[in-house]
Every structure is written in structure tokens, then in C-alpha cells.
Design an enzyme around this catalytic site. Structure first.
Site, PDB file in Angstrom:
ATOM      1  CG  HIS A 149      -1.970  -1.037   1.213  1.00 37.83           C
ATOM      2  ND1 HIS A 149      -3.310  -0.754   0.994  1.00 37.83           N
ATOM      3  CD2 HIS A 149      -1.907  -2.377   1.370  1.00 37.83           C
ATOM      4  CE1 HIS A 149      -4.010  -1.878   1.034  1.00 37.83           C
ATOM      5  NE2 HIS A 149      -3.177  -2.876   1.260  1.00 37.83           N
ATOM      6  CG  HIS A 182       3.927 -12.546  -4.310  1.00 38.71           C
ATOM      7  ND1 HIS A 182       4.883 -11.757  -4.916  1.00 38.71           N
ATOM      8  CD2 HIS A 182       3.246 -11.715  -3.481  1.00 38.71           C
ATOM      9  CE1 HIS A 182       4.776 -10.514  -4.467  1.00 38.71           C
ATOM     10  NE2 HIS A 182       3.797 -10.464  -3.607  1.00 38.71           N
ATOM     11  CD1 TRP A 198      -1.998  -3.266  -8.787  1.00 38.65           C
ATOM     12  CD2 TRP A 198      -1.987  -5.004 -10.176  1.00 38.65           C
ATOM     13  NE1 TRP A 198      -2.338  -2.801 -10.037  1.00 38.65           N
ATOM     14  CE2 TRP A 198      -2.340  -3.858 -10.908  1.00 38.65           C
ATOM     15  CE3 TRP A 198      -1.913  -6.230 -10.844  1.00 38.65           C
ATOM     16  CZ2 TRP A 198      -2.620  -3.897 -12.276  1.00 38.65           C
ATOM     17  CZ3 TRP A 198      -2.197  -6.265 -12.214  1.00 38.65           C
ATOM     18  CH2 TRP A 198      -2.546  -5.109 -12.907  1.00 38.65           C
ATOM     19  CG  ASN A 199       2.633  -2.444  -5.380  1.00 46.32           C
ATOM     20  OD1 ASN A 199       1.836  -1.771  -6.025  1.00 46.32           O
ATOM     21  ND2 ASN A 199       2.771  -2.312  -4.079  1.00 46.32           N
ATOM     22  CD  GLU A 256       7.733  -2.896  -8.398  1.00 47.25           C
ATOM     23  OE1 GLU A 256       7.556  -2.082  -7.474  1.00 47.25           O
ATOM     24  OE2 GLU A 256       8.345  -3.975  -8.252  1.00 47.25           O
ATOM     25  CG  ASP A 284      -4.269  -8.688  -5.542  1.00 42.39           C
ATOM     26  OD1 ASP A 284      -3.756  -9.154  -4.509  1.00 42.39           O
ATOM     27  OD2 ASP A 284      -3.719  -7.808  -6.223  1.00 42.39           O
TER      28      ASP A 284
END
Length: 443
Positions: free
Chosen positions: A16, A355, A358-359, A363, A379
Site C-alpha cells: 500500500h 507471487h 499487484w505492485n 513493475e 488478488d
């Protein structure tokens, strides 16, 4: 002229903090001051790592509140109580801040800080949600709680939701799977109900129009706005080459083991990078299988295995438990932390075993790196589906009957994206395409 000030209420987790800080930088460049509101634990960790050495840019200040867990939630701690204390104490702190600071004109909040929206509205301050997962996942949650629960719960491998690609059960966010306790679904429902409390609620998503064009327009009730990719400029548009970090690391990188120097010694596109984020910790048996798979590939690798602390605060390193650690250290490099973007942007990188947080997904797309997807929860399962089927930039591992991944499967998938065959060429072409589109999104 009085500058506007936006308050970013951010959950104290790396997944986050990174996009929120990057969004803060964008706001500062646009002439808007920012107050970054998070827990004492996160603020202390950020202040103590090398990424904070340069200091805060002008216009950015930090406000930290005590959630009762100033040293973080211990392994095995009561997560429900932790979130309850976070809400109670954070709400009070934010209420007092808004009461005593009338220069805050807008509040942007993490979905795990949905209470921040409620506090802001009572203070008549407009809000927007900063969604740090793909727009597709938000759409799945929305449709589940708005008429499609039966279809999703039926366990079909052809779940069709409005304007979204066909989904199978294994690609749903794990909160919606039958084995997940009901309280997690109720928690997500509560977060969306907070969002529904505002007419045509604004949702800022770490994505871009070309990446998820249908998902961004799938929910009539919300205004979804793609503001990504939220990654430092040096790895995206290059407008600010000095911006090489998000600036808010919760963990110190391995200074004693210079990853970039090691990568410099490797041929182009030859290295396998393995990292499963800042939270996930595999059991020993699974780590052994990953190690076996890497050895079987016979390729140089960089494996990030984060240091863990036991209940007494003593460091434990998972790598010390591996039976094949000697062989692994001969073939590759194992570090406790590194600058992931520096690694992904390096010419020696060939693929990313991830894994699918989302980040990490954003990237890898922005750096044009093929992916071997090993999703575990939240997610990540949907992200892996998008990577493999929608964007074609990687392959997803097949789980064994026990829900783990065999070493031979790791080997198979790595070779699929690195052996130079037709699949490798297709995945690499797609990876370069999305790298280009990610940069164009900043124009």
C-alpha cells in the site's frame, strides 16, 4: 495563491505504501501539498531505512498515529483485534487532524482504511479510494455483492461477469473461494459499502487505460480512473532519472550483497529473479522445492529470502534451513532484501518468479520482464490469470494435489519463458509491448 493539500490515509504495508508514495510525488509535481497519514510502525520503519536518507521533498509531511502496535503485529498475533484497534485509534487521530487543520481539501484512502472515508465525510471533506489491485479485481468484488454471488459460488470454470474476461474458479480472488472464512467476504463487503456511501464514488486505480480498458468502465456506480503505473520515474518515463526509489521501504536492502554489481557480471537476459514479496512466507518443504527447481534449471538466479523474526525478536533466515543451500549459493545469489525495480530493469534479467502481488505485476510489465506466476492469496490469483491469458507476459505454475508447487514445475515454467522457443519469443514480444504501452500511459 494557497496550495491545495491532499491527505493520503495509507495502510501500513509495503504493497500500500509504495503506490501511495508514488502518487504523492505526482501530486507534489502538480502543485498539491500532501500529508501522508499512516501508523507509527510504518513511519518508524520508513524513517530508518536508506530510502529515507534524502529526506522528504518540499510539500510532503508525515503524520503518524499509534494503533497500539507500534512495533508491528507479531507473528501469530490477533489480526482481528489489530484491525479493530487500527480503526478505532486511526479514526480518532484523523478526526482530530481534520478538525485542527482546515488546509486539507481532499482525502485519498487505502481500502483497508475505509474508515478514513467515513471520518472525512463527517468533516465534509471529499474523498477518493486509492485501489492498489487491478481494476478487474474490484469489478469481481462489486459484481459478487451485486447479483452474481450464485454464479461465482457455483464453482464453474466459465464464470462470465459484465465486461470482464471469462474466469475459472482458481482465478477468483481468494476471499471469494469456498475455503475462505466468511468473515473475509463480509470485511470486503463492508469496504465496498463505504464506497457506495458516496454518489459516483471516485476510485483511483494503479493501472492504465490500455491495460484494463473494459474493467475501468465496467461499474456504472463508480468513476474508475487509471493513474498508473505508479512506479518511480527512472524506471518508467525517465523524466526524473534521480527518482530511483519509492522512498518508503519498510525493510533494509542487503548493502553487504550488491545485487546490481552481481548482475553486471551476468549475460543479457540470463538471470532468474525470485521474490515472493514482503509478507508471504513459505513452509520449509515448499522452499526446498523452489530450490530444487532453480538448481534443475541450471541458470544463474537472484533469490530474495526475507529475514524473519520470532516471538523473541530474534532473526531467523529461511535460507539456513535449506538442505541444498551450498549448491544454491554456488549457482546463484541469495539476499534478504534488494531494490526490486533496479533488478527488474537490469539487462541481465531474464524472468521473474513471483507471487503476483499487484505492485510486482505492474513493475514487471513496466520493465518488460516475463513472469512465472506462483500466486497464493488475495488478488494474486486473478493477477496471474491476467498475466498469462489477457496480457500474455508469463505462465502460471500448476499446483500439486497438496496445494504447493513441485520443483519440476518451477523448472518447466522457467524454461518455457527462457529457453528461446516459440513460447519464449511470444512472451518476450508481449512483455516489450506492454513496457512500451506503460511508458506511453505517462504521456
Amino acid at each position: 495563491m494557497v496550495r491545495r493539500r491532499v491527505l493520503l490515509a495509507t495502510f501500513p504495508a509495503q504493497g500500500h505504501i509504495n503506490p501511495a508514495l508514488q502518487f504523492a510525488k505526482r501530486l507534489l509535481k502538480a502543485g498539491t501539498d500532501v500529508t501522508f497519514f499512516t501508523s507509527v510502525y510504518a513511519w518508524r520503519r520508513m524513517a530508518n531505512t536508506a530510502s529515507a536518507a534524502a529526506g522528504n521533498p518540499p510539500g510532503l509531511d508525515f503524520v503518524a498515529f499509534s494503533d497500539g502496535y507500534d512495533d508491528g503485529l507479531k507473528p501469530g498475533g490477533d489480526g482481528k483485534r489489530y484491525m479493530s484497534e487500527m480503526k478505532a485509534r486511526g479514526s480518532e487521530a484523523l478526526r482530530n487532524l481534520l478538525l485542527n487543520n482546515d488546509d486539507v481539501t481532499f482525502v485519498v484512502y487505502s481500502h483497508l482504511f475505509a474508515w478514513a472515508a467515513e471520518v472525512a465525510r463527517l468533516s465534509h471533506v471529499p474523498t477518493a479510494l486509492l485501489w492498489v489491485e487491478p481494476a478487474t479485481v474490484l469489478c469481481i468484488y462489486h459484481f459478487y455483492f451485486n447479483g452474481y454471488a450464485d454464479e461465482i459460488d457455483a464453482g464453474s470454470n466459465e464464470i462470465q461477469l459484465p465486461r470482464l474476461p471469462s474466469l475459472e474458479q482458481r482465478s477468483l480472488p481468494t476471499f471469494l473461494l469456498p475455503a475462505t472464512p466468511e468473515r473475509f467476504r463480509l470485511m470486503m463487503k463492508e469496504k465496498l459499502e463505504t464506497l457506495d456511501g458516496e454518489e459516483k464514488a471516485k476510485v483511483l486505480v494503479n493501472t492504465f487505460d490500455a491495460l484494463e480498458p473494459d474493467a475501468l468502465t465496467a461499474i456504472d456506480r463508480y468513476e474508475l480512473i487509471g493513474i498508473g503505473p505508479l512506479i518511480p520515474s527512472a524506471f518508467l518515463d525517465g523524466e526524473d532519472p534521480s527518482e530511483t526509489s519509492y522512498g518508503g521501504d519498510l525493510f533494509e536492502k542487503s548493502e553487504e550483497n550488491n545485487c546490481v554489481e552481481w548482475l553486471n557480471s551476468k549475460p543479457k537476459s540470463s538471470v532468474v529473479y525470485v521474490s515472493f514479496g514482503s509478507v508471504l512466507r513459505f513452509p520449509k518443504a515448499q522452499m526446498e522445492e523452489i530450490g530444487k527447481g532453480l538448481l534443475a534449471c541450471g541458470r544463474p538466479f537472484l533469490w530474495m529470502i526475507r529475514e524473519q523474526k520470532n516471538d523473541d525478536g530474534e532473526e531467523e533466515e529461511e535460507e539456513e534451513e535449506l538442505s541444498c543451500i551450498g549448491e544454491l549459493k554456488k549457482m546463484g545469489k541469495i539476499v534478504s532484501w534488494c531494490s526490486q525495480l533496479e533488478v527488474l530493469a537490469h539487462p541481465a534479467l531474464g524472468c521473474f518468479v513471483t507471487h503476483c502481488g499487484w505492485n510486482s505485476a505492474v513493475e514487471s510489465l513496466s520493465c518488460g520482464i516475463p513472469v512465472v506466476a506462483v500466486p497464493q492469496w488475495f488478488d494474486q490469483t486473478t493477477n496471474a490469470k491476467l498475466i498469462e491469458d489477457a496480457w500474455g507476459t508469463g505462465v502460471r505454475v500448476r499446483m500439486n494435489e497438496g496445494g504447493g508447487v513441485d520443483g519440476c514445475e518451477i523448472e518447466r515454467c522457467v524454461e518455457m519463458v527462457m529457453d528461446g522457443g516459440d513460447k519464449t519469443k511470444l512472451v518476450r514480444e508481449n512483455a516489450i509491448k506492454w513496457k512500451t504501452l506503460a511508458r506511453q500511459a505517462m504521456g
